[in-house]
Design a protein around this motif. Structure first.
Motif, PDB file in Angstrom:
ATOM      1  N   HIS A 162       0.847  -1.190   0.000  1.00 41.13           N
ATOM      2  CA  HIS A 162       0.000   0.000   0.000  1.00 41.13           C
ATOM      3  C   HIS A 162       0.885   1.243   0.000  1.00 41.13           C
ATOM      4  CE1 HIS A 162      -2.374  -3.178   1.894  1.00 41.13           C
ATOM      5  NE2 HIS A 162      -3.449  -2.542   1.491  1.00 41.13           N
ATOM      6  N   SER A 173       0.077   5.680   0.282  1.00 37.84           N
ATOM      7  CA  SER A 173      -0.969   6.706   0.361  1.00 37.84           C
ATOM      8  C   SER A 173      -0.905   7.641  -0.844  1.00 37.84           C
ATOM      9  CB  SER A 173      -0.818   7.518   1.647  1.00 37.84           C
ATOM     10  OG  SER A 173       0.341   8.334   1.588  1.00 37.84           O
ATOM     11  N   ALA A 218      -6.065   5.820   0.544  1.00 37.65           N
ATOM     12  CA  ALA A 218      -6.082   6.762   1.658  1.00 37.65           C
ATOM     13  C   ALA A 218      -5.107   6.392   2.766  1.00 37.65           C
ATOM     14  CB  ALA A 218      -7.496   6.862   2.227  1.00 37.65           C
ATOM     15  N   LEU A 219      -4.633   5.137   2.795  1.00 40.53           N
ATOM     16  CA  LEU A 219      -3.778   4.687   3.888  1.00 40.53           C
ATOM     17  C   LEU A 219      -2.363   4.391   3.394  1.00 40.53           C
ATOM     18  CD1 LEU A 219      -6.129   2.138   5.712  1.00 40.53           C
ATOM     19  CD2 LEU A 219      -5.754   4.550   6.258  1.00 40.53           C
ATOM     20  N   GLU A 237       1.288   2.176   3.842  1.00 41.77           N
ATOM     21  CA  GLU A 237       1.544   0.784   4.190  1.00 41.77           C
ATOM     22  C   GLU A 237       1.603   0.619   5.705  1.00 41.77           C
ATOM     23  OE1 GLU A 237       4.308  -2.623   2.241  1.00 41.77           O
ATOM     24  OE2 GLU A 237       5.371  -0.860   2.969  1.00 41.77           O
ATOM     25  N   SER A 238       2.257   1.562   6.378  1.00 43.24           N
ATOM     26  CA  SER A 238       2.351   1.520   7.836  1.00 43.24           C
ATOM     27  C   SER A 238       2.711   2.910   8.341  1.00 43.24           C
ATOM     28  CB  SER A 238       3.432   0.526   8.277  1.00 43.24           C
ATOM     29  OG  SER A 238       3.643   0.600   9.670  1.00 43.24           O
ATOM     30  N   LEU A 239       2.085   3.291   9.458  1.00 40.09           N
ATOM     31  CA  LEU A 239       2.434   4.568  10.093  1.00 40.09           C
ATOM     32  C   LEU A 239       3.530   4.393  11.130  1.00 40.09           C
ATOM     33  CD1 LEU A 239      -0.997   6.395  10.509  1.00 40.09           C
ATOM     34  CD2 LEU A 239       0.972   7.185   9.188  1.00 40.09           C
ATOM     35  N   ALA A 245      -1.381  -2.210   6.602  1.00 38.32           N
ATOM     36  CA  ALA A 245      -2.807  -2.073   6.292  1.00 38.32           C
ATOM     37  C   ALA A 245      -3.226  -3.196   5.350  1.00 38.32           C
ATOM     38  CB  ALA A 245      -3.070  -0.719   5.639  1.00 38.32           C
ATOM     39  N   GLU A 287      -9.099  -2.713   4.289  1.00 40.91           N
ATOM     40  CA  GLU A 287      -9.008  -1.468   5.053  1.00 40.91           C
ATOM     41  C   GLU A 287      -8.753  -0.274   4.136  1.00 40.91           C
ATOM     42  OE1 GLU A 287      -7.213  -3.089   9.334  1.00 40.91           O
ATOM     43  OE2 GLU A 287      -5.861  -2.476   7.710  1.00 40.91           O
ATOM     44  N   THR A 288      -7.889  -0.480   3.147  1.00 37.64           N
ATOM     45  CA  THR A 288      -7.556   0.605   2.227  1.00 37.64           C
ATOM     46  C   THR A 288      -8.753   0.976   1.363  1.00 37.64           C
ATOM     47  OG1 THR A 288      -5.259  -0.097   2.168  1.00 37.64           O
ATOM     48  CG2 THR A 288      -5.991   1.342   0.399  1.00 37.64           C
ATOM     49  N   ALA A 343     -11.256   2.830   3.436  1.00 37.10           N
ATOM     50  CA  ALA A 343     -10.824   4.187   3.786  1.00 37.10           C
ATOM     51  C   ALA A 343     -10.962   5.140   2.611  1.00 37.10           C
ATOM     52  CB  ALA A 343      -9.381   4.165   4.274  1.00 37.10           C
ATOM     53  N   SER A 344     -10.867   4.613   1.395  1.00 36.92           N
ATOM     54  CA  SER A 344     -10.991   5.439   0.195  1.00 36.92           C
ATOM     55  C   SER A 344     -12.458   5.469  -0.230  1.00 36.92           C
ATOM     56  CB  SER A 344     -10.116   4.875  -0.927  1.00 36.92           C
ATOM     57  OG  SER A 344      -8.776   4.788  -0.530  1.00 36.92           O
TER      58      SER A 344
END
Length: 592
Positions: free
Chosen positions: A194, A196, A244-245, A247-249, A411, A415-416, A419-420
């Motif tokens: 993923h 963003s 919107a997400l 790969e990792s925060l 993510a 989930e992605t 979120a979009s």
């Protein structure tokens, strides 16, 4: 029933076998109960061949006729793909951009989409046909054929996904997805599951060739999930989801990129007064020259130095315009430098995790790579380096942030997509008259910062690492960083910190100056004005509009720092309120 838009690039339809394979893939998706729109590019090197042919018959082909010529490449492709679908037992209809109802402005060879009608496409879809749409093209109000310029087919695909309310836009290409960096340059590069929209916008603007930034702008603006996949892998192997997400925060850096062919123009001794930036960038905007990495450091004795990068291909025309502007304003001189590259790290996580800049600077210093200039944003740090050091610099930062290792907590696909959230298709058609208009998400004033400047420090590898490691050791959070261009072996470095940290940061800077040489100048209070939006870089007039508004309000710009989605300027604190009002007025027509 889901609606899926699939885009196939030139390498994915380069010959009859690949055309049949693409048709088969679309049919399989349709047989799973989905409606399908295919957006197709010209076959292989067809566009290059047509450009070469035009140049053989005419030294300077008219732009209108170039559009007429180049649009034929996609028309060949869509017809052949439709034939293949029919031969495989399906139902298909091929449509040119004009037949679809893609209306553009009249800027031939680089047109922007104004509107798209979805009625004809939806009718064919409801009748069970696969719609085969020609990418890269449209028609203006006079029904002249226009082309969308670089990345045009990607832009077409995401735009159609937006107006049709598609569940996802699949981009089929010759790579497996979006990588942490170019795998041709760094063998350890890893495919991301993923990425963003914000990260991809930065990476695309930095030269990541998977997709063009205009198509990412559409995706972000209309919340279209984009799935980048390899057309050569005929399985359900996932590629990379742009949404919107991230790969990792948990990680501060998601990817890095190298922009190879940069040139720098430096204007020395610019009068440090309102209107200076306007004078220079008005000339460049008139030529439609995209300016990157704008650096204006703090003025000294009524004069300031400004530098910025352009692509080497634009250097000659940009240099002529800048010299005219410099003469008009009484600047001390203009110089240029070729043979430069820009290495950048990008990640949503760096907005909340400190220490990225000093780690990057130290990694470069350990490889004896000197930093020629620096700009930063919330999610990006860029350093200008000598071109011969560019690939080594890229590998150094990729290794420093361990991008070859997948994050522990990533993510998921669902989930992605969730979120979009899709924008209502009718709203896209009815509420936005010009789909590619600049969208400004906000103008903001931050009056809580202070500025620290180190003048005349040695310009050698490791100097920035020394500065920001010392600052970080005191627990001081740094926001903007601007390093100006060096001269006579010396450079200057400015950075902003919270006003409450001014005294501590000043003490660190004075200690560094005592050890390294140089002088320190500080301001306990400054105002940072920010314009944030989609298309900030691809719309060359954004900076011009910003600088004109501030000049009209008699506000001097003391520092500048730019990114793909943001322009930051520092002004005197007493001008903050007037500055924000001027910007709100200047961008009122595009402010969302």
């Amino acid at each position: 029933m889901a609606l899926i838009v699939q885009k196939f690039g030139g390498t994915s339809v380069a010959d009859a076998e690949k055309i049949r394979a693409a048709a088969g893939r679309a049919l399989r998706v349709q047989h799973q109960g989905n409606q399908v729109v295919m957006v197709v590019s010209a076959m292989g090197k067809n566009t290059d061949m047509l450009v070469d042919l035009a140049q053989q018959v005419c030294d300077d082909p008219p732009a209108r006729e170039m559009d007429m010529l180049l649009s034929t490449g996609e028309q060949v492709s869509v017809a052949l793909v439709a034939m293949a679908v029919h031969d495989l037992g399906g139902k298909a209809v091929s449509l040119t951009g004009g037949q679809i109802g893609i209306r553009t402005d009249s800027s031939h060879t680089k047109a922007r989409i104004q509107s798209i009608s979805s009625d004809r496409m939806q009718k064919h879809l409801d009748e069970g046909a696969i719609v085969i749409a020609a990418g890269f093209q449209g028609a203006d109000d006079q029904l002249n054929i226009t082309t969308l310029g670089r990345g045009g087919s990607d832009t077409t695909a995401v735009a159609l996904a937006a107006v049709l309310g598609a569940d996802i836009c699949e981009i089929y290409t010759d790579v497996d997805g979006v990588f942490t960096t170019d795998p041709r340059l760094v063998a350890e590069a890893r495919k991301m599951t993923h990425v963003s929209y914000e990260e991809m916008l930065e990476l695309a603007s930095l030269g990541a060739g998977v997709m063009h930034s205009r198509s990412i702008e559409f995706g972000k603006k209309f919340r279209v999930p984009i799935h980048v996949r390899n057309s050569a892998v005929f399985t359900d192997t996932p590629g990379s989801i742009i949404g919107a997400l991230p790969e990792s925060l948990d990680r501060p850096v998601s990817g890095c990129a190298l922009t190879k062919n940069e040139a720098r123009i430096a204007v020395a001794g610019v009068p440090d007064k309102p209107g200076t930036s306007l004078t220079i960038f008005a000339q460049l905007a008139a030529l439609n020259v995209a300016v990157d990495m704008i650096v204006q450091d703090v003025g000294y004795e009524g004069r300031a130095d400004m530098s910025f990068t352009v692509l080497e291909a634009d250097l000659n025309k940009a240099l002529k315009a800048v010299r005219e502007a410099a003469d008009a304003m009484g600047a001390e001189g203009v110089t240029c430098e070729e043979g430069l590259s820009k290495v950048s790290v990008v990640g949503l996580g760096m907005a909340t995790q400190p220490g990225v800049a000093d780690r990057m600077f130290r990694a470069l210093a350990e490889h004896d790579i000197n930093i020629e200039a620096i700009t930063t944003s919330d999610i990006k740090v860029s350093c200008l380096v000598r071109r011969e050091k560019g690939i080594e610099a890229l590998r150094a930062v990729h290794s420093e942030f361990e991008l070859e290792k997948p994050p522990a907590d990533r993510a998921t696909y669902d989930e992605t997509i969730a979120a979009s959230k899709k924008v209502d298709a009718s709203a896209v058609v009815s509420e936005l008259k010009a789909m590619e208009d600049l969208t400004i998400h906000g103008v903001a004033l931050d009056a809580t910062q202070a500025r620290i400047t180190l003048f005349d420090v040695p310009d050698h590898p490791g100097i920035c690492a020394d500065v920001f490691e010392a600052v970080a050791a005191e627990g001081i959070v740094v926001d903007m960083i601007v390093q100006g261009f060096g001269a006579d072996g010396l450079t200057s470095v400015s950075f902003t910190v919270p006003a409450a940290s001014h005294d501590a940061a000043k003490e660190v800077a004075e200690g560094l100056a005592g050890r390294l040489g140089g002088e320190v100048a500080t301001k306990p209070r400054i105002a940072i004005l920010t314009v944030t939006g989609i298309g900030v870089r691809s719309h060359t007039g954004v900076g011009l509009r910003m600088f004109r508004a501030l000049s009209g309000a008699a506000i001097n710009v003391e520092m500048i720092s730019t990114s793909e989605v943001k322009v930051n300027v520092v002004v005197a604190p007493e001008h903050g309120d007037a500055g924000i009002e001027a910007l709100k007025s200047a961008f009122s027509d595009v402010l969302t």
